[in-house]
Design a protein around this motif. Structure first.
Motif, short mmCIF file in Angstrom:
data_model
loop_
_atom_site.label_atom_id
_atom_site.label_comp_id
_atom_site.label_asym_id
_atom_site.label_seq_id
_atom_site.Cartn_x
_atom_site.Cartn_y
_atom_site.Cartn_z
N ARG A 13 0.83 -1.20 0.00
CA ARG A 13 0.00 0.00 0.00
C ARG A 13 0.87 1.25 0.00
O ARG A 13 2.00 1.24 0.46
N GLN A 14 0.29 2.31 -0.52
CA GLN A 14 0.96 3.60 -0.54
C GLN A 14 -0.04 4.70 -0.21
O GLN A 14 -1.02 4.88 -0.92
N ALA A 15 0.22 5.39 0.89
CA ALA A 15 -0.59 6.51 1.31
C ALA A 15 0.06 7.81 0.85
O ALA A 15 1.27 7.85 0.60
N PRO A 16 -0.72 8.89 0.73
CA PRO A 16 -0.15 10.17 0.29
C PRO A 16 1.02 10.59 1.17
O PRO A 16 0.93 10.56 2.40
N GLY A 17 2.14 10.96 0.54
CA GLY A 17 3.30 11.43 1.26
C GLY A 17 4.13 10.35 1.93
O GLY A 17 5.08 10.68 2.65
N LYS A 18 3.81 9.09 1.71
CA LYS A 18 4.52 7.99 2.34
C LYS A 18 5.10 7.03 1.30
O LYS A 18 4.64 6.98 0.16
N GLN A 19 6.11 6.28 1.71
CA GLN A 19 6.69 5.25 0.86
C GLN A 19 5.72 4.07 0.72
O GLN A 19 4.92 3.80 1.61
N ARG A 20 5.83 3.38 -0.40
CA ARG A 20 5.08 2.15 -0.56
C ARG A 20 5.60 1.12 0.44
O ARG A 20 6.82 0.96 0.59
N GLU A 21 4.69 0.42 1.12
CA GLU A 21 5.10 -0.54 2.13
C GLU A 21 4.42 -1.89 1.91
O GLU A 21 3.29 -1.96 1.42
N LEU A 22 5.13 -2.93 2.28
CA LEU A 22 4.60 -4.28 2.22
C LEU A 22 3.62 -4.47 3.37
O LEU A 22 3.98 -4.28 4.54
N VAL A 23 2.40 -4.86 3.05
CA VAL A 23 1.37 -5.11 4.05
C VAL A 23 1.34 -6.58 4.45
O VAL A 23 1.26 -6.91 5.64
N ALA A 24 1.36 -7.46 3.47
CA ALA A 24 1.29 -8.89 3.73
C ALA A 24 1.86 -9.65 2.55
O ALA A 24 1.81 -9.18 1.41
N ARG A 25 2.38 -10.84 2.83
CA ARG A 25 2.97 -11.68 1.80
C ARG A 25 2.60 -13.13 2.09
O ARG A 25 2.55 -13.54 3.26
N ILE A 26 2.36 -13.89 1.04
CA ILE A 26 2.07 -15.30 1.20
C ILE A 26 2.93 -16.09 0.23
O ILE A 26 2.98 -15.79 -0.97
N PHE A 27 3.62 -17.10 0.75
CA PHE A 27 4.55 -17.89 -0.02
C PHE A 27 3.85 -19.08 -0.66
O PHE A 27 2.70 -19.39 -0.34
N SER A 28 4.56 -19.75 -1.56
CA SER A 28 4.01 -20.93 -2.22
C SER A 28 3.64 -22.01 -1.20
O SER A 28 2.68 -22.75 -1.42
N SER A 29 4.40 -22.07 -0.10
CA SER A 29 4.13 -23.03 0.96
C SER A 29 2.92 -22.66 1.81
O SER A 29 2.53 -23.43 2.68
N ALA A 30 2.36 -21.46 1.58
CA ALA A 30 1.24 -20.87 2.32
C ALA A 30 1.69 -20.21 3.62
O ALA A 30 0.85 -19.70 4.37
N GLY A 31 2.98 -20.19 3.92
CA GLY A 31 3.47 -19.39 5.00
C GLY A 31 3.23 -17.91 4.72
O GLY A 31 3.19 -17.49 3.56
N THR A 32 3.07 -17.11 5.77
CA THR A 32 2.69 -15.71 5.58
C THR A 32 3.54 -14.76 6.41
O THR A 32 4.17 -15.14 7.40
N TYR A 33 3.55 -13.52 5.98
CA TYR A 33 4.09 -12.40 6.71
C TYR A 33 3.02 -11.31 6.74
O TYR A 33 2.35 -11.07 5.73
N HIS A 34 2.88 -10.65 7.88
CA HIS A 34 1.99 -9.50 8.00
C HIS A 34 2.72 -8.36 8.70
O HIS A 34 3.43 -8.58 9.69
#
Length: 115
Positions: free
Chosen positions: A38-59
């Motif tokens: 996501r990218q909000a006005p005046g801010k850097q784009r940031e990773l919100v969540a990621r899901i791997f092929s194994s179905a492991g996740t990051y939030h």
């Protein structure tokens, strides 16, 4: 052609919920790490969540317990369930597919959290 098509964005009140969806075509979907940024006005784009092929996740810490990423390889889809939304979640949300060799981005969808 590779295409990522997003849906589900919109206007919601604080405390409300939205589910973002992204469908991919032109790739072998199961080989790709999928993410929401996501990218909000005046801010850097940031990773919100990621899901791997194994179905492991990051939030991202600020969304843990509120947002959940998931994928359905049979449908070539990735989702972001967003609950207990806050005004600071307002941003353009982007879907990303990353094989480690190539990466592709969706067009972005606006999420606005406001009273």
């Amino acid at each position: 052609q590779v295409q990522l098509v997003e849906s589900g964005g919109g206007l919601v009140q604080p405390g409300g919920s939205l589910r973002l969806s992204c469908v991919a075509s032109g790739i072998i979907f199961s080989r790709y790490v999928m993410g929401w940024y996501r990218q909000a006005p005046g801010k850097q784009r940031e990773l919100v969540a990621r899901i791997f092929s194994s179905a492991g996740t990051y939030h991202l810490d600020s969304v843990k317990g509120r947002f959940t990423i998931s994928r359905d390889n049979a449908k070539n889809m990735v989702y972001l369930q967003m609950n207990s939304l806050k005004p600071e979640d307002t941003a353009v949300y982007f879907c990303k597919a990353d094989s480690g060799i190539r990466e592709y981005w969706g067009q972005g969808t606006q999420v606005t959290v406001s009273s």
